[in-house]
Design a protein around this motif. Structure first.
Motif, PDB file in Angstrom:
ATOM      1  N   ARG A 158      38.372  40.214  38.301  1.00 48.43           N
ATOM      2  CA  ARG A 158      39.489  39.269  38.282  1.00 48.43           C
ATOM      3  C   ARG A 158      39.512  38.521  36.950  1.00 48.43           C
ATOM      4  O   ARG A 158      38.466  38.136  36.436  1.00 48.43           O
ATOM      5  CB  ARG A 158      39.324  38.275  39.430  1.00 48.43           C
ATOM      6  N   GLY A 159      40.708  38.351  36.423  1.00 48.88           N
ATOM      7  CA  GLY A 159      40.850  37.535  35.227  1.00 48.88           C
ATOM      8  C   GLY A 159      40.378  38.191  33.951  1.00 48.88           C
ATOM      9  O   GLY A 159      40.019  37.510  33.001  1.00 48.88           O
ATOM     10  N   GLU A 160      40.373  39.518  33.895  1.00 46.19           N
ATOM     11  CA  GLU A 160      40.038  40.167  32.624  1.00 46.19           C
ATOM     12  C   GLU A 160      41.196  41.048  32.174  1.00 46.19           C
ATOM     13  O   GLU A 160      42.056  41.422  32.968  1.00 46.19           O
ATOM     14  CB  GLU A 160      38.760  41.021  32.758  1.00 46.19           C
ATOM     15  N   ILE A 161      41.201  41.322  30.885  1.00 45.93           N
ATOM     16  CA  ILE A 161      42.126  42.326  30.371  1.00 45.93           C
ATOM     17  C   ILE A 161      41.290  43.572  30.148  1.00 45.93           C
ATOM     18  O   ILE A 161      40.397  43.589  29.301  1.00 45.93           O
ATOM     19  CB  ILE A 161      42.828  41.877  29.078  1.00 45.93           C
ATOM     20  N   HIS A 162      41.566  44.562  30.952  1.00 50.76           N
ATOM     21  CA  HIS A 162      40.712  45.742  31.020  1.00 50.76           C
ATOM     22  C   HIS A 162      41.470  46.918  30.411  1.00 50.76           C
ATOM     23  O   HIS A 162      42.519  47.297  30.895  1.00 50.76           O
ATOM     24  CB  HIS A 162      40.383  46.009  32.494  1.00 50.76           C
ATOM     25  N   ALA A 163      40.923  47.460  29.343  1.00 48.41           N
ATOM     26  CA  ALA A 163      41.612  48.573  28.684  1.00 48.41           C
ATOM     27  C   ALA A 163      41.198  49.904  29.314  1.00 48.41           C
ATOM     28  O   ALA A 163      40.060  50.053  29.745  1.00 48.41           O
ATOM     29  CB  ALA A 163      41.260  48.593  27.204  1.00 48.41           C
TER      30      ALA A 163
END
Lengths: 312, 517
Positions: free
Chosen positions: B30-35
């Protein structure tokens, strides 16, 4: 020439335009709602014929002068809804070409109505031998007493008033209600509508059914508005003229109304000019020639506009 | 760190037998920018489609907030709080921004749409997340960057906690990209989770917290971006699982056949897709244009072959300008073209094998008399060509649409290679076809080269680029970033660095693609 102006210039002629425009307008509204949902209803003509025959038959069966015509109208609308649903099933489920499915309904409509009428009345030409009823005309208080205006706008058939009221109702429905927005969304970009969870096929079904109902009202008007009988091919291409009216009206209710009135004018004109010494066939062909001219003019203007916008 | 989404052992096989996702596992906090990074065809888009309910997996489990879920439709995904910003916007151009935002979830007042409420929620969401856009504007009239904002607002309005963005910057200018990143950081700080699909490593480094790398349908692993260099990512993304071997002699290039100079092209949206590309293709060599999809090679080949108009610069075939001239003129000069989309440009699928091979030769006096076709000559020669190119068909009269992909491609190849061409443009010549057909086509390309034909190869297949070509031009961001005169000296890692923009050669080295003639 003076006879021409006599025919066109009188007040009765204006009243006639509204009357003649009514079935075209109703079918054009049917074409409009289908087109707004991205559907093509080519079967308007066939639906009108079925509805016209159904209306006369049911009203005749009731043997009731007070509500028989209304029962006929309701039955006609129900048949229109069914045929709209049939067309939707053919196009949306069986993936038939929409044009071909519509043409099929038209051909069936033209022939099956004659067959059914023959079975019913024993005559292949008209159902005039059977007593049926007409829908009432409405005399509007106050307005009927105004000179000229009263002659034009009062004393029309109830379906004519309904048709023009439906223009407003349909515009309201399409532009102001959630379902109308969904219909337009589906018509303009089905992928986008689908991506937000709208049932695209369901919306198209609804559009076809409503389209059938509107066309059916136009058909019922043909056989129960001023006459009380059905005649073979009595719609005489109005379902196709309605498609032209919808296209010229850019698939908007008000635009369809304006172009329907235009076509009503040309048909009323051809009616009036039959008293002149112009060959009958030529006059009969006039509304259809006007359709072609109007569509060509419209297409010319559209392509020019497209060229301008892409060139600039 | 709380886990919001987990995928375990997911496998997706498409109807045509392509294994797009092979035992894929991924965990997102939750709450991450995941590439999600990977080459073309690595399976990123398929994974996202499965997560948004557009495709159903054959095997595997998906957990949202710890609960096992089945996502059978986009509506189901939306209910689970998963929103998607498609690469091709799902917007209705003729409706207003607010109408698009509420479509399907309309606020009501009686039987009416509450238009004021629609505008209000659009504005409120815009203010809250820094995504301001005029709710009364027609979508057709707003910029691409704003359209993307509308898509994000749509997802947020439907309660999306997890936002999937599929190559969101592909259509954006650099200014718009910067703005988008600001917006995404803001969303992350507000507690949203973002899955960012990209193969632009700069963007991934600048924006994301962690990266999951995919290759050949599998996940290689998830890594913290801190401490991971662009070359590390590139090395993991680019790699060959099976090395293809093509037997061929070293090329002995002759005179320049096609010379491309300073070609530039802008997309309809005003983005510069090709930026001053120059190179030569010589007789007897296979020159490959390589690059990650979307870096200008598609536009470039379409300009050269005449499928696309516009742009600036020049492309000359033995001194005659091709740009802006009809396709027919180019073919008369000796250009043959195997197009990338065989069903659209390659064949008339409702016509016979015979006529598809004949197309392009109809003016030949051998096949057309003064008035009529010479049926006997056509039957004899087309039949022979179909046999020579091992097209598996019952007869040359069989409809092309009935054949398999590999055999359809052989029909295209048979036509183009029997054209007596001096330049062959082969655009993805073996994409999506069986191994046998691919091998056959590659061997024919080598034979044509040995016969002195100049060959321009465009391929997204790294194996093919490295093994089939003699020299390579690599495009990145619409520019030539590298030229290798001899492909044999090149490794896939090295190629990956240039394709993904980690490295670029000096202007002098790139100049090597332009030969003195």
């Amino acid at each position: 020439m003076s006879a021409f102006f006599e025919a066109v210039g009188n007040v009765a002629f204006a009243a006639q335009i509204l009357r003649v425009a009514t079935p075209i307008l109703l079918a054009a509204l049917g074409a409009t709602i289908a087109s707004q949902a991205g559907c093509l209803n080519m079967g308007l003509e066939g639906i009108m014929l079925f509805a016209a025959l159904t209306g006369v038959y049911v009203s005749s069966m009731t043997q009731n002068a007070s509500w028989g015509a209304w029962a006929g109208l309701l039955a006609a609308l129900a048949v229109g809804a069914l045929l709209g649903a049939l067309l939707a099933y053919l196009v949306l489920h069986l993936k038939t070409d929409a044009t071909l499915a519509g043409v099929a309904i038209n051909v069936i409509g033209s022939n099956a109505t004659v067959f059914l009428m023959y079975v019913w009345t024993g005559s292949p030409g008209t159902s005039a031998s059977q007593k049926s009823y007409v829908l009432p005309t409405v005399s509007i208080p106050v307005i009927r007493d105004i000179p000229v205006v009263g002659t034009v706008f009062s004393g029309q058939n109830v379906v004519t008033y309904m048709a023009f009221a439906l223009v407003a109702a349909l515009a309201f429905f399409l532009y102001r209600t959630p379902l109308g927005l969904r219909i337009r969304g589906v018509g303009l970009n089905p992928g986008a509508a689908d991506s937000v969870g709208i049932n695209v096929v369901g919306v198209k079904y609804l559009a076809y059914v409503l389209s059938g109902v509107l066309a059916a009202m136009g058909g019922a008007f043909m056989s129960m508005g001023y006459v009380s009988w059905f005649a073979r091919d009595m719609t005489a291409g109005r379902g196709f003229i309605a498609l032209a009216a919808q296209a010229m009206g850019r698939s908007t209710p008000v635009g369809s109304m304006l172009s329907s009135i235009f076509f009503g004018f040309t048909m009323a004109l051809s009616n009036s000019m039959q008293s002149l010494s112009i060959p009958f066939e030529l006059i009969e062909a006039m509304p259809y020639a006007c359709t072609i001219l109007a569509l060509s003019a419209y297409a010319y203007q559209q392509t020019r506009k497209k060229k301008q916008s892409s060139g600039g | 760190m709380e886990e919001i989404l987990r995928v375990e052992h997911l496998t997706k096989v498409y109807e045509n037998g392509i294994l797009a996702n092979d035992n894929v596992s991924i965990s997102v906090n939750r709450g991450e920018i995941h590439a999600i990074c990977g080459e073309n065809g690595a399976g990123k888009s398929t994974l996202m489609k499965v997560l948004f309910g557009l495709e159903q997996p054959e095997q595997g489990d998906i957990f949202v907030k710890g609960e096992p879920v089945r996502i059978q439709s986009p509506s189901a995904a939306i209910k689970l709080g998963i929103g998607m910003v498609h690469q091709h916007f799902m917007l209705v151009d003729r409706l207003t921004v607010a109408e698009n935002v509420v479509l399907g979830n309309e606020p009501r007042r009686g039987i009416l749409i509450d238009r004021e409420a629609a505008c209000r929620v659009t504005e409120e969401l815009g203010r809250k997340y820094n995504l301001e856009v005029d709710p009364t504007a027609l979508v057709a009239d707003i910029s691409v960057g704003l359209k993307q904002r509308v898509e994000i607002i749509k997802a947020l309005l439907r309660g999306a906690e997890i936002l999937i963005l599929d190559e969101p910057t592909a259509v954006l200018t650099s200014q718009e990209t910067r703005e988008l990143f600001e917006e995404l950081r803001h969303l992350r700080d507000a507690g949203h989770t973002i899955l960012f699909i990209s193969h632009k490593l700069d963007e991934v480094k600048a924006l994301c917290n962690r990266v999951t790398i995919m290759r050949g349908g599998r996940t290689l692993g998830t890594y913290e971006l801190e401490g991971l260099s662009k070359s590390d990512i590139s090395r993991m993304m680019v790699g060959r699982d099976v090395v293809l071997k093509i037997e061929k002699e070293p090329a002995s290039p002759g005179a320049v056949e096609l010379s491309v100079r300073g070609v530039e092209y802008w997309s309809e949206l005003g983005k510069k897709m090709i930026d001053g590309v120059s190179f030569d293709v010589r007789r007897g060599e296979i020159l490959c244009i390589a690059g990650v999809e979307g870096n200008g090679q598609r536009e470039l080949v379409e300009l050269i072959t005449g499928l696309r108009s516009g742009g600036a610069g020049s492309a000359k075939l033995r001194g005659t300008e091709l740009l802006g001239r009809p396709i027919r003129a180019a073919r008369k000069l000796g250009m043959a073209h195997i197009p990338s989309d065989r069903m659209v440009y390659g064949v008339a699928s409702s016509q016979s094998v015979k006529f598809n091979i004949l197309a392009g030769k109809v003016e030949d006096a051998r096949y057309t008399g003064k008035l009529l076709f010479r049926d006997r000559a056509i039957d004899r020669d087309m039949e022979a060509l179909a046999r020579a190119y091992t097209v598996k068909c019952t007869s040359a009269d069989q409809t092309v649409g009935m054949l398999s992909g590999g055999n359809i491609q052989k029909v295209v190849v048979a036509r183009e290679m029997s054209q007596e061409a001096t330049l062959l443009v082969a655009d993805q010549p073996t994409r999506g076809i069986d191994v046998g057909a691919a091998e056959f086509i590659r061997r024919r390309i080598v034979e044509m080269r040995d016969a002195g034909v100049a060959i321009l190869l465009i391929t997204a297949d790294l194996n093919e680029a490295l093994e089939l070509s003699d020299s390579i031009v690599i495009l990145h961001g619409g520019k030539v970033v590298a030229y290798f005169a001899d492909t044999r000296a090149l490794t896939e890692e090295e190629m990956g660095y240039y394709m993904l923009g980690v490295k670029s050669q000096t202007p002098e080295e790139v100049e090597g693609a332009v030969h003195a003639s």
